[in-house]
Write a protein that holds these residues in place. Structure first.
Motif, PDB file in Angstrom:
ATOM      1  N   ASN A  71     -23.292 -37.720  43.868  1.00  0.00           N
ATOM      2  CA  ASN A  71     -24.493 -36.987  43.453  1.00  0.00           C
ATOM      3  C   ASN A  71     -24.505 -35.551  43.940  1.00  0.00           C
ATOM      4  O   ASN A  71     -25.310 -34.737  43.475  1.00  0.00           O
ATOM      5  N   ASP A  72     -23.641 -35.249  44.909  1.00  0.00           N
ATOM      6  CA  ASP A  72     -23.579 -33.863  45.394  1.00  0.00           C
ATOM      7  C   ASP A  72     -22.891 -32.934  44.406  1.00  0.00           C
ATOM      8  O   ASP A  72     -22.971 -31.718  44.547  1.00  0.00           O
ATOM      9  N   ASP A  73     -22.209 -33.484  43.410  1.00  0.00           N
ATOM     10  CA  ASP A  73     -21.436 -32.659  42.486  1.00  0.00           C
ATOM     11  C   ASP A  73     -22.294 -31.575  41.836  1.00  0.00           C
ATOM     12  O   ASP A  73     -23.311 -31.867  41.205  1.00  0.00           O
ATOM     13  N   GLN A  74     -21.875 -30.315  41.985  1.00  0.00           N
ATOM     14  CA  GLN A  74     -22.589 -29.205  41.344  1.00  0.00           C
ATOM     15  C   GLN A  74     -21.607 -28.112  40.933  1.00  0.00           C
ATOM     16  O   GLN A  74     -20.486 -28.039  41.423  1.00  0.00           O
ATOM     17  N   GLY A  75     -22.061 -27.281  40.009  1.00  0.00           N
ATOM     18  CA  GLY A  75     -21.260 -26.139  39.566  1.00  0.00           C
ATOM     19  C   GLY A  75     -22.051 -24.857  39.730  1.00  0.00           C
ATOM     20  O   GLY A  75     -23.138 -24.848  40.320  1.00  0.00           O
ATOM     21  N   ILE A  76     -21.479 -23.778  39.209  1.00  0.00           N
ATOM     22  CA  ILE A  76     -22.158 -22.478  39.218  1.00  0.00           C
ATOM     23  C   ILE A  76     -22.299 -22.028  37.775  1.00  0.00           C
ATOM     24  O   ILE A  76     -21.385 -22.225  36.965  1.00  0.00           O
ATOM     25  N   VAL A  77     -23.441 -21.426  37.452  1.00  0.00           N
ATOM     26  CA  VAL A  77     -23.626 -20.893  36.101  1.00  0.00           C
ATOM     27  C   VAL A  77     -24.089 -19.445  36.191  1.00  0.00           C
ATOM     28  O   VAL A  77     -24.940 -19.097  37.012  1.00  0.00           O
ATOM     29  N   VAL A  78     -23.462 -18.614  35.366  1.00  0.00           N
ATOM     30  CA  VAL A  78     -23.768 -17.182  35.319  1.00  0.00           C
ATOM     31  C   VAL A  78     -24.163 -16.848  33.882  1.00  0.00           C
ATOM     32  O   VAL A  78     -23.496 -17.292  32.942  1.00  0.00           O
ATOM     33  N   ASN A  79     -25.218 -16.058  33.703  1.00  0.00           N
ATOM     34  CA  ASN A  79     -25.607 -15.618  32.362  1.00  0.00           C
ATOM     35  C   ASN A  79     -25.102 -14.192  32.152  1.00  0.00           C
ATOM     36  O   ASN A  79     -25.653 -13.250  32.708  1.00  0.00           O
ATOM     37  N   VAL A  80     -24.037 -14.063  31.379  1.00  0.00           N
ATOM     38  CA  VAL A  80     -23.400 -12.756  31.208  1.00  0.00           C
ATOM     39  C   VAL A  80     -23.968 -12.061  29.967  1.00  0.00           C
ATOM     40  O   VAL A  80     -23.984 -12.636  28.875  1.00  0.00           O
ATOM     41  N   LYS A  81     -24.393 -10.849  30.191  1.00  0.00           N
ATOM     42  CA  LYS A  81     -25.046 -10.049  29.143  1.00  0.00           C
ATOM     43  C   LYS A  81     -24.184  -9.968  27.879  1.00  0.00           C
ATOM     44  O   LYS A  81     -23.005  -9.629  27.934  1.00  0.00           O
ATOM     45  N   GLY A  82     -24.801 -10.295  26.749  1.00  0.00           N
ATOM     46  CA  GLY A  82     -24.118 -10.171  25.456  1.00  0.00           C
ATOM     47  C   GLY A  82     -23.109 -11.267  25.189  1.00  0.00           C
ATOM     48  O   GLY A  82     -22.494 -11.290  24.124  1.00  0.00           O
ATOM     49  N   LYS A  83     -22.896 -12.181  26.152  1.00  0.00           N
ATOM     50  CA  LYS A  83     -21.890 -13.234  25.968  1.00  0.00           C
ATOM     51  C   LYS A  83     -22.488 -14.629  26.052  1.00  0.00           C
ATOM     52  O   LYS A  83     -22.221 -15.483  25.213  1.00  0.00           O
ATOM     53  N   GLY A  84     -23.267 -14.862  27.088  1.00  0.00           N
ATOM     54  CA  GLY A  84     -23.844 -16.191  27.285  1.00  0.00           C
ATOM     55  C   GLY A  84     -23.406 -16.775  28.616  1.00  0.00           C
ATOM     56  O   GLY A  84     -22.997 -16.043  29.529  1.00  0.00           O
ATOM     57  N   LEU A  85     -23.479 -18.076  28.703  1.00  0.00           N
ATOM     58  CA  LEU A  85     -23.245 -18.731  29.991  1.00  0.00           C
ATOM     59  C   LEU A  85     -21.761 -18.840  30.313  1.00  0.00           C
ATOM     60  O   LEU A  85     -20.940 -19.199  29.470  1.00  0.00           O
ATOM     61  N   VAL A  86     -21.455 -18.536  31.555  1.00  0.00           N
ATOM     62  CA  VAL A  86     -20.133 -18.835  32.117  1.00  0.00           C
ATOM     63  C   VAL A  86     -20.371 -19.930  33.148  1.00  0.00           C
ATOM     64  O   VAL A  86     -21.127 -19.732  34.108  1.00  0.00           O
ATOM     65  N   ILE A  87     -19.770 -21.090  32.901  1.00  0.00           N
ATOM     66  CA  ILE A  87     -20.040 -22.268  33.729  1.00  0.00           C
ATOM     67  C   ILE A  87     -18.772 -22.620  34.494  1.00  0.00           C
ATOM     68  O   ILE A  87     -17.693 -22.733  33.894  1.00  0.00           O
ATOM     69  N   ILE A  88     -18.908 -22.772  35.807  1.00  0.00           N
ATOM     70  CA  ILE A  88     -17.742 -23.075  36.641  1.00  0.00           C
ATOM     71  C   ILE A  88     -18.016 -24.383  37.368  1.00  0.00           C
ATOM     72  O   ILE A  88     -18.984 -24.492  38.134  1.00  0.00           O
ATOM     73  N   SER A  89     -17.151 -25.359  37.141  1.00  0.00           N
ATOM     74  CA  SER A  89     -17.326 -26.654  37.803  1.00  0.00           C
ATOM     75  C   SER A  89     -16.331 -26.773  38.952  1.00  0.00           C
ATOM     76  O   SER A  89     -15.306 -26.089  38.981  1.00  0.00           O
ATOM     77  N   GLY A  90     -16.655 -27.669  39.903  1.00  0.00           N
ATOM     78  CA  GLY A  90     -15.697 -27.972  40.967  1.00  0.00           C
ATOM     79  C   GLY A  90     -14.771 -29.069  40.480  1.00  0.00           C
ATOM     80  O   GLY A  90     -13.646 -28.821  40.064  1.00  0.00           O
ATOM     81  N   CYS A  91     -15.261 -30.311  40.511  1.00  0.00           N
ATOM     82  CA  CYS A  91     -14.529 -31.453  39.932  1.00  0.00           C
ATOM     83  C   CYS A  91     -15.246 -32.008  38.704  1.00  0.00           C
ATOM     84  O   CYS A  91     -14.684 -32.825  37.996  1.00  0.00           O
ATOM     85  N   ALA A  92     -16.504 -31.618  38.501  1.00  0.00           N
ATOM     86  CA  ALA A  92     -17.317 -32.198  37.410  1.00  0.00           C
ATOM     87  C   ALA A  92     -17.312 -33.723  37.471  1.00  0.00           C
ATOM     88  O   ALA A  92     -17.123 -34.391  36.466  1.00  0.00           O
ATOM     89  N   HIS A  93     -17.568 -34.277  38.640  1.00  0.00           N
ATOM     90  CA  HIS A  93     -17.678 -35.733  38.731  1.00  0.00           C
ATOM     91  C   HIS A  93     -18.867 -36.236  37.921  1.00  0.00           C
ATOM     92  O   HIS A  93     -18.913 -37.394  37.520  1.00  0.00           O
ATOM     93  N   ALA A  94     -19.856 -35.373  37.673  1.00  0.00           N
ATOM     94  CA  ALA A  94     -20.992 -35.739  36.813  1.00  0.00           C
ATOM     95  C   ALA A  94     -20.613 -35.716  35.344  1.00  0.00           C
ATOM     96  O   ALA A  94     -21.389 -36.138  34.496  1.00  0.00           O
TER      97      ALA A  94
END
Ligand SMILES: [Fe+2]
Ligand SMILES: [Fe+2]
Length: 300
Positions: free
Chosen positions: A195-218
């Motif tokens: 349940n600790d599994d988390q990622g990072i999300v960035v909203n980049v102007k003019g592009k949209g979301l950049v999503i970075i996962s660790g292992c994506a166990h979820a």
């Protein structure tokens, strides 16, 4: 409410399972090259995110040893002292082992954003009766090295335009985790959904979301869906990181179908994605697929 936009974001793969000094740069993707002191690869992950417009830096995860991370950081000219926050995607050693060394090198107190379940006593009990464990993170050791532990159980703003997702709800009907993960509590082995599994999300102007996962166990699709929900942004520009399909081969085709439906411009599977999924993603999404390797820089 929509997550605010940011720009001028560079994501560097500091530690990953794969090294290839001969990869050629493509649009928006820089490669480390062969004409420099080589980088090290290992079964682990560490990604560095630089926000040039606001002069901030974040490190997601720290690799599997105390060797690759410091070695690669110095070759990539990333100074730990300039990193403002560390995010630990989850408490698995291939993401945490370099942390104390990193903090010592930084010589300062750094917030380390982590879900409390990262400190569970973890075991891997396999069908053939073999076992691996315990994997147990030592919060005190982290603090002694300079961590200011920030426990998160919901989305957490790292800086304007960038969130740590916190725990990712399991919503798809196919991303079910794996049977062999357990944690031990009061002498009992309990199935571990990570349940600790988390990622990072960035909203980049003019592009949209950049999503970075660790292992994506979820589940990587669950991670993307949740990133859309918590940011209020539908456009997904890039999905980067461990997709953890190496022990879920039955999920590969569904994951690819869902990713096609979501429609990112870039798909950069790394670390625990596994060879089968890498191969299929490269075939099925040839225009979006970028092969991850240590030293790869993605410019947004
Ligand atoms: Fe991992
Ligand atoms: Fe993991």
């Amino acid at each position: 409410m929509k997550l605010i936009e940011t720009n001028d974001v560079t994501i560097t793969t500091v530690v990953d399972n794969y090294s290839d000094a001969l990869l050629k740069p493509t649009e928006g993707v820089e490669r480390y090259g062969a004409n420099r002191d080589p980088l090290l690869a290992e079964h682990g992950l560490s990604m560095h995110i630089r926000f040039a417009a606001v002069g901030r830096e974040i490190l997601l995860d720290t690799g599997f040893t105390k060797v690759a991370l410091p070695h690669n950081l110095s070759r990539l000219e990333i100074d730990p002292a300039n990193v403002d926050q560390v995010v630990i995607s989850h408490g698995h050693r291939d993401h945490t082992t370099g942390l104390t060394e990193f903090l010592r090198m930084a010589r300062k107190t750094i917030p380390v954003v982590v879900h409390p379940d990262a400190f569970l006593e973890r075991w891997f009990l396999y069908a053939d009766g073999s076992r691996m464990g315990p994997w147990l993170e030592n919060a005190q050791e982290w603090e002694q090295a300079g961590a200011q532990i920030v426990c998160v159980e919901e989305p957490y703003e790292l800086l304007p335009g960038c969130l740590a997702t916190g725990p990712v709800p399991r919503r798809t009907d196919f991303e079910k985790g794996t049977a062999h993960r357990y944690y031990r509590k009061a002498g009992e082995m309990i199935h571990d959904p990570v349940n600790d599994d988390q990622g990072i999300v960035v909203n980049v102007k003019g592009k949209g979301l950049v999503i970075i996962s660790g292992c994506a166990h979820a589940g990587i699709v669950n991670t993307v869906l949740y990133a859309q929900e918590i940011t209020g942004v539908r456009e997904v520009h890039a999905v980067i990181g461990g997709f953890h399909l190496l022990d879920a081969p039955a999920n590969v085709e569904r994951t690819i179908a869902e990713l096609k439906r979501i429609g990112p411009t870039l798909v950069v599977p790394a670390h625990c994605t596994g060879f089968l999924a890498l191969r299929r993603l490269a075939v099925e999404m040839p225009n979006e697929f970028v092969l991850s390797a240590v030293g790869t820089k993605l410019l947004f």
